[in-house]
Design a protein around this motif. Structure first.
Motif, PDB file in Angstrom:
ATOM      1  N   LEU A   1       0.827  -1.212   0.000  1.00 22.96           N
ATOM      2  CA  LEU A   1       0.000   0.000   0.000  1.00 22.96           C
ATOM      3  C   LEU A   1       0.865   1.267   0.000  1.00 22.96           C
ATOM      4  O   LEU A   1       0.373   2.351   0.302  1.00 22.96           O
ATOM      5  CB  LEU A   1      -0.945  -0.001   1.202  1.00 22.96           C
ATOM      6  CG  LEU A   1      -2.016  -1.092   1.207  1.00 22.96           C
ATOM      7  CD1 LEU A   1      -2.751  -1.128   2.533  1.00 22.96           C
ATOM      8  CD2 LEU A   1      -2.980  -0.874   0.041  1.00 22.96           C
ATOM      9  N   GLN A   2       2.160   1.111  -0.314  1.00 21.06           N
ATOM     10  CA  GLN A   2       3.111   2.236  -0.420  1.00 21.06           C
ATOM     11  C   GLN A   2       3.377   2.914   0.920  1.00 21.06           C
ATOM     12  O   GLN A   2       3.735   4.096   0.963  1.00 21.06           O
ATOM     13  CB  GLN A   2       2.627   3.297  -1.416  1.00 21.06           C
ATOM     14  CG  GLN A   2       1.977   2.775  -2.650  1.00 21.06           C
ATOM     15  CD  GLN A   2       2.986   2.430  -3.723  1.00 21.06           C
ATOM     16  OE1 GLN A   2       3.873   3.201  -4.016  1.00 21.06           O
ATOM     17  NE2 GLN A   2       2.858   1.280  -4.311  1.00 21.06           N
ATOM     18  N   GLN A   3       3.198   2.195   2.022  1.00 20.22           N
ATOM     19  CA  GLN A   3       3.437   2.790   3.337  1.00 20.22           C
ATOM     20  C   GLN A   3       4.885   2.605   3.772  1.00 20.22           C
ATOM     21  O   GLN A   3       5.574   1.688   3.328  1.00 20.22           O
ATOM     22  CB  GLN A   3       2.510   2.161   4.383  1.00 20.22           C
ATOM     23  CG  GLN A   3       1.054   2.496   4.157  1.00 20.22           C
ATOM     24  CD  GLN A   3       0.151   1.824   5.182  1.00 20.22           C
ATOM     25  OE1 GLN A   3       0.521   0.859   5.836  1.00 20.22           O
ATOM     26  NE2 GLN A   3      -1.059   2.344   5.304  1.00 20.22           N
ATOM     27  N   VAL A   4       5.327   3.474   4.674  1.00 18.15           N
ATOM     28  CA  VAL A   4       6.616   3.330   5.335  1.00 18.15           C
ATOM     29  C   VAL A   4       6.384   2.437   6.545  1.00 18.15           C
ATOM     30  O   VAL A   4       5.382   2.590   7.257  1.00 18.15           O
ATOM     31  CB  VAL A   4       7.168   4.705   5.773  1.00 18.15           C
ATOM     32  CG1 VAL A   4       8.486   4.547   6.520  1.00 18.15           C
ATOM     33  CG2 VAL A   4       7.336   5.622   4.564  1.00 18.15           C
ATOM     34  N   ILE A   5       7.288   1.498   6.767  1.00 19.81           N
ATOM     35  CA  ILE A   5       7.147   0.550   7.875  1.00 19.81           C
ATOM     36  C   ILE A   5       8.425   0.583   8.716  1.00 19.81           C
ATOM     37  O   ILE A   5       9.445   1.136   8.307  1.00 19.81           O
ATOM     38  CB  ILE A   5       6.902  -0.879   7.348  1.00 19.81           C
ATOM     39  CG1 ILE A   5       8.032  -1.321   6.382  1.00 19.81           C
ATOM     40  CG2 ILE A   5       5.575  -0.972   6.621  1.00 19.81           C
ATOM     41  CD1 ILE A   5       8.698  -2.593   6.771  1.00 19.81           C
ATOM     42  N   ALA A   6       8.378  -0.033   9.891  1.00 23.40           N
ATOM     43  CA  ALA A   6       9.562  -0.196  10.732  1.00 23.40           C
ATOM     44  C   ALA A   6       9.751  -1.687  11.002  1.00 23.40           C
ATOM     45  O   ALA A   6       8.776  -2.437  11.098  1.00 23.40           O
ATOM     46  CB  ALA A   6       9.408   0.575  12.033  1.00 23.40           C
ATOM     47  N   TYR A   7      11.015  -2.093  11.132  1.00 24.03           N
ATOM     48  CA  TYR A   7      11.323  -3.504  11.348  1.00 24.03           C
ATOM     49  C   TYR A   7      12.678  -3.622  12.045  1.00 24.03           C
ATOM     50  O   TYR A   7      13.541  -2.752  11.911  1.00 24.03           O
ATOM     51  CB  TYR A   7      11.345  -4.260  10.011  1.00 24.03           C
ATOM     52  CG  TYR A   7      12.256  -3.629   8.990  1.00 24.03           C
ATOM     53  CD1 TYR A   7      13.586  -4.025   8.878  1.00 24.03           C
ATOM     54  CD2 TYR A   7      11.801  -2.624   8.147  1.00 24.03           C
ATOM     55  CE1 TYR A   7      14.430  -3.420   7.961  1.00 24.03           C
ATOM     56  CE2 TYR A   7      12.629  -2.018   7.234  1.00 24.03           C
ATOM     57  CZ  TYR A   7      13.949  -2.426   7.153  1.00 24.03           C
ATOM     58  OH  TYR A   7      14.786  -1.817   6.256  1.00 24.03           O
TER      59      TYR A   7
END
Length: 189
Positions: free
Chosen positions: A18-24
């Protein structure tokens, strides 16, 4: 009553789609990532970090093959390739010649691209499930230290931020960065 966002691998892959920025979690700190082929997602990440586009970004991958669409390893000697492969998977980032087709939103003002094949099991699973590498930069707002836990990410970026739950690796420092053409150390790890 608010519900905590889904922090499972499938939910995080869907956020990427969905073109989101994520953290991991990575080897030392939490990373912020997004789809490297989405200018919209990269621009959102750069805005979040207040990072100038000219600086360029790092791609993190499950395998060397995932990086091949972005890098031109034909410019490297066999000796240099051996040195790179000997350090991967692991916490060493190599600055390699970029393919002419690699988007400028990844390379910044450079004709090279920083890349790493991670040995962190969650990074590997995330990249494998997503089917390509991710943009990777430390999860922190400007002036704040990098996050080392999912709860620190939520404190800095908000409760609704998509975070892959998990532990960072045992490293204290971010990955070291080396020049693939010369072997020269750019940043101590």
């Amino acid at each position: 009553m608010s519900t905590k966002p889904d922090s499972t691998l499938p939910a995080i892959v869907q956020a990427l789609e969905l073109q989101q920025v994520i953290a991991y979690p990575t080897e030392a700190v939490f990373g912020l990532g997004c789809d490297p082929d989405s200018e919209q997602a990269v621009e959102a990440l750069l805005a979040l970090k207040q990072r100038p586009r000219e600086k360029g970004l790092i791609l993190i991958a499950d395998s060397y093959e995932q990086l091949l669409p972005y890098i031109d390893d034909t410019q490297l000697s066999a000796e240099r390739r051996e040195q790179i492969f000997a350090s991967w998977p692991g916490p060493v980032t190599w600055v390699m010649p970029a393919k002419p087709t690699t988007p400028q939103w990844l390379t910044g003002r450079f004709s090279s691209l920083a890349v790493r094949v991670s040995d962190h099991p969650l990074v590997k699973a995330l990249c494998r499930q997503y089917g390509k590498p991710l943009v990777s930069t430390s999860a922190n707002l400007t002036t704040l230290p990098p996050c080392r836990t999912a709860s620190e990410v939520r404190l800095q970026f908000g409760e609704d931020f998509p975070v892959l739950e998990g532990e960072v690796g045992g490293r204290q420092n971010p990955s070291e960065i080396k020049d693939a053409a010369t072997g020269e150390l750019i940043r101590q790890g």
